[in-house]
Design an enzyme around this catalytic site. Structure first.
Site, PDB file in Angstrom:
ATOM      1  N   VAL A  10       0.866  -1.185   0.000  1.00 53.57           N
ATOM      2  CA  VAL A  10       0.000   0.000   0.000  1.00 53.57           C
ATOM      3  C   VAL A  10       0.894   1.224   0.000  1.00 53.57           C
ATOM      4  CG1 VAL A  10      -2.003  -0.892   1.227  1.00 53.57           C
ATOM      5  CG2 VAL A  10      -0.068   0.010   2.528  1.00 53.57           C
ATOM      6  N   SER A  11       0.375   2.297  -0.534  1.00 50.89           N
ATOM      7  CA  SER A  11       0.987   3.583  -0.253  1.00 50.89           C
ATOM      8  C   SER A  11      -0.194   4.489   0.003  1.00 50.89           C
ATOM      9  CB  SER A  11       1.844   4.066  -1.411  1.00 50.89           C
ATOM     10  OG  SER A  11       1.052   4.218  -2.555  1.00 50.89           O
ATOM     11  N   THR A  12      -0.005   5.409   0.902  1.00 48.70           N
ATOM     12  CA  THR A  12      -1.151   6.136   1.447  1.00 48.70           C
ATOM     13  C   THR A  12      -2.091   6.711   0.376  1.00 48.70           C
ATOM     14  OG1 THR A  12       0.424   6.662   3.133  1.00 48.70           O
ATOM     15  CG2 THR A  12      -1.760   7.607   3.385  1.00 48.70           C
ATOM     16  N   ASP A  14      -2.629   5.778  -2.704  1.00 43.23           N
ATOM     17  CA  ASP A  14      -3.326   4.684  -3.386  1.00 43.23           C
ATOM     18  C   ASP A  14      -4.519   4.230  -2.587  1.00 43.23           C
ATOM     19  OD1 ASP A  14      -1.496   4.552  -5.314  1.00 43.23           O
ATOM     20  OD2 ASP A  14      -0.399   2.840  -4.495  1.00 43.23           O
ATOM     21  N   GLN A  15      -4.229   4.013  -1.309  1.00 46.79           N
ATOM     22  CA  GLN A  15      -5.213   3.411  -0.450  1.00 46.79           C
ATOM     23  C   GLN A  15      -6.480   4.251  -0.419  1.00 46.79           C
ATOM     24  OE1 GLN A  15      -3.411   2.500   3.237  1.00 46.79           O
ATOM     25  NE2 GLN A  15      -5.214   1.463   3.959  1.00 46.79           N
TER      26      GLN A  15
END
Ligand SMILES: [Zn+2]
Length: 549
Positions: A10-12, A14-15
């Protein structure tokens, strides 16, 4: 039976966009393995951008594969975009892994025979489409946000203190969020220039706002907080400053003050070398001819004398040849005289004390609430004991019962009194604050005289609007900031207060008279509407923050 390892990423940002949370990815992989009779040996979890493969967890994963060479058949990932956002990187990595016998595949976007020509083609097409899609989104986004910015609407990720919101036409704007007040406080603190950067960062960390040095700096120079949008910053022509549609967190005045302080601090940092115990005024004293800072220097009475004596001077070292040189002692003595004029009259003293009390009560709100509760419980117990005694005297209850209940009351009461004692340095602390505060505004020159050099600089920095100019054996008009001018007799404006005793005075004195402990000050001191009160308030804050107290 096949053996697999899983990879989640995950990357913030994206999430937020895709809701592709770790748990969803993990469930999908585990489900897949369960249904297809695959043993899942290990899962690697990454919180990193997918731009390339130089990611901490992925490197561990490669290492793990190396150590367990020949034992792992599959690297399972939920979707392709979790693996990589770049077609070329993804294909290279897939080839690399194939060489060590590991097949890369995606449980939610499964590719049959991934290593066949057909499989490779499908995979390639998917990566490329995803990449195109992302580029398109990026372009649309930035065009949209450029138009919005020109219209005064900030639609990018809101900086700290703001959140996304909609205007009346349902278009995206930003508005202050729940930490906006903290942001404002930070600007005020900075404007007052009494904290070092380190102290400031630590103060706000304790308040729940963690900032790095660079994020602090970015924040303090972001005019968005004052309600404006700087088009130049976003590379939008014409490079104007336009009024934003969003609500400002701080006034433009405060913003500008912060910029001045910031610029000053930066130059002062550069000049720290010449700071010396003997020259507390360096950085404040300006040359009357050219306006440059005077520099501290010294000379002695020659080598022949047994006892060397040093003489200290402030002098202008600019190339303009001003030939300005003052004996440091003379300047210091005159400053002492100057500062001794800063004595407020009784009226201002009283007002100041009232403000200190109010501040103190707001500051100790929780403690005071508990103390108030304890007091009311003690009162209640006293009442109960009284009525119990009455009943006993009137022979309404037995002696044993009376003794038992009475003992309970006594125990309870002494417990409450113990608690109260632990909390109850309230008055003592307040007395200390008031004594100190009053002493300080009435004897500012003494406080200054007895301070360390470092504190002297901080004190001066907090009372002066700009530098000091000394000429013809005296200071030219000293520009104190509004708080000091107001508190001392120097500001004509304060006389209006004295005579008029207008609304502000009434509100403040009423709130002080109130025995209650409600947090009154935001309502009472609507300080933005009155810069005088705002400055007064700053001065109160200043006292609380002094290292002496
Ligand atoms: Zn000069």
């Amino acid at each position: 039976m096949k053996y697999a390892i899983g990879y989640l990423r995950v990357s913030t940002p994206d999430q937020k966009k895709y809701g592709n949370s770790l748990s969803t990815q993990k469930n999908n992989i585990e489900d897949f393995c369960f249904k297809n009779n695959i043993t899942l040996l290990k899962i690697f979890t990454e919180d990193f951008s997918g731009a390339d493969f130089d990611r901490p967890e992925f490197l561990k994963l490669l290492n793990y594969l190396k150590q367990n060479k020949g034992e792992i058949d599959l690297l399972l990932i939920d979707r392709q975009d979790r693996f990589s956002r770049n077609t070329e990187h993804a294909l290279t990595m897939t080839r690399k892994l194939k060489k060590v016998g590991v097949e890369v595949n995606f449980v939610s976007e499964w590719i049959e025979n991934v290593n066949s020509q057909e499989g490779k083609l499908i995979s390639n097409i998917r990566y490329t489409l995803a990449e195109l899609e992302r580029d398109k989104i990026k372009k649309i986004c930035s065009m949209g946000s450029r138009t919005a910015l020109k219209e005064g609407r900030y639609t990018k990720t809101p900086p700290r203190g703001f959140k996304r919101s909609k205007n009346q036409f349902n278009k995206t704007i930003i508005e202050p969020n729940e930490v906006a007040n903290l942001v404002k406080e930070l600007f005020v603190d900075y404007a007052f220039n009494i904290y070092s950067q380190k102290e400031l960062l630590s103060k706000y960390r304790k308040k729940g706002m963690s900032l790095s040095k660079s994020s602090l700096s970015r924040m303090l120079t972001n005019i968005l907080y004052a309600g404006f949008i700087d088009l130049k910053k976003h590379d939008i022509e014409p490079y104007n400053l336009i009024k934003g549609e969003h609500k400002a967190i701080i006034s433009l005045e405060l913003y500008q003050k912060v910029q001045r302080v910031k610029d000053n601090r930066n130059t002062k940092l550069k000049n720290t070398k010449i700071e010396n115990e003997n020259f507390p005024l360096s950085g404040f004293l300006k040359c009357p001819c050219c306006g440059e800072n005077l520099t501290g220097s010294n000379s002695n009475n020659g080598n022949k004398k047994k006892i060397k004596k040093y003489y200290f001077y402030y002098e202008c070292k600019s190339k303009k040849g001003c030939k300005i040189r003052y004996t440091a002692n003379d300047v210091h003595d005159l400053l002492d005289k100057e500062l001794s004029k800063l004595r407020p009259n009784k009226y201002i003293q009283k007002l100041f004390i009232d403000l200190l009390i109010e501040e103190y009560e707001n500051f100790n709100y929780e403690r005071l609430t508990i103390l108030k509760q304890i007091d009311s419980r003690i009162l209640k117990i006293n009442e109960l004991r009284f009525s119990l005694t009455e009943k006993f005297v009137a022979n309404l209850i037995e002696e044993d019962y009376f003794k038992e209940i009475n003992r309970k009351y006594v125990v309870n009461k002494s417990r409450l009194e113990r608690e109260k004692n632990e909390l109850g340095t309230y008055q003592k602390d307040l007395d200390k604050l008031l004594t100190f505060g009053l002493n300080m505004i009435c004897n500012f020159n003494l406080l200054f005289k007895n301070s360390t050099n470092q504190l002297k600089k901080r004190l001066l920095g907090s009372i002066l609007e700009d530098g000091l100019i000394f000429s013809n054996n005296n200071f030219r008009t000293v520009n104190y900031n509004r708080a000091v001018s107001l508190i001392s007799k120097l500001d004509k404006g304060y006389k209006q207060f004295e005579n008029k005793k207008g609304d502000n005075y009434k509100i403040v004195s009423q709130s002080v008279l109130k025995v209650g402990i409600e947090p009154t000050h935001p309502k009472v001191l609507d300080f933005e509407s009155s810069s005088k009160w705002f400055n007064m308030y700053l001065f109160v804050l200043f006292f609380k923050q002094l290292p002496l107290f």
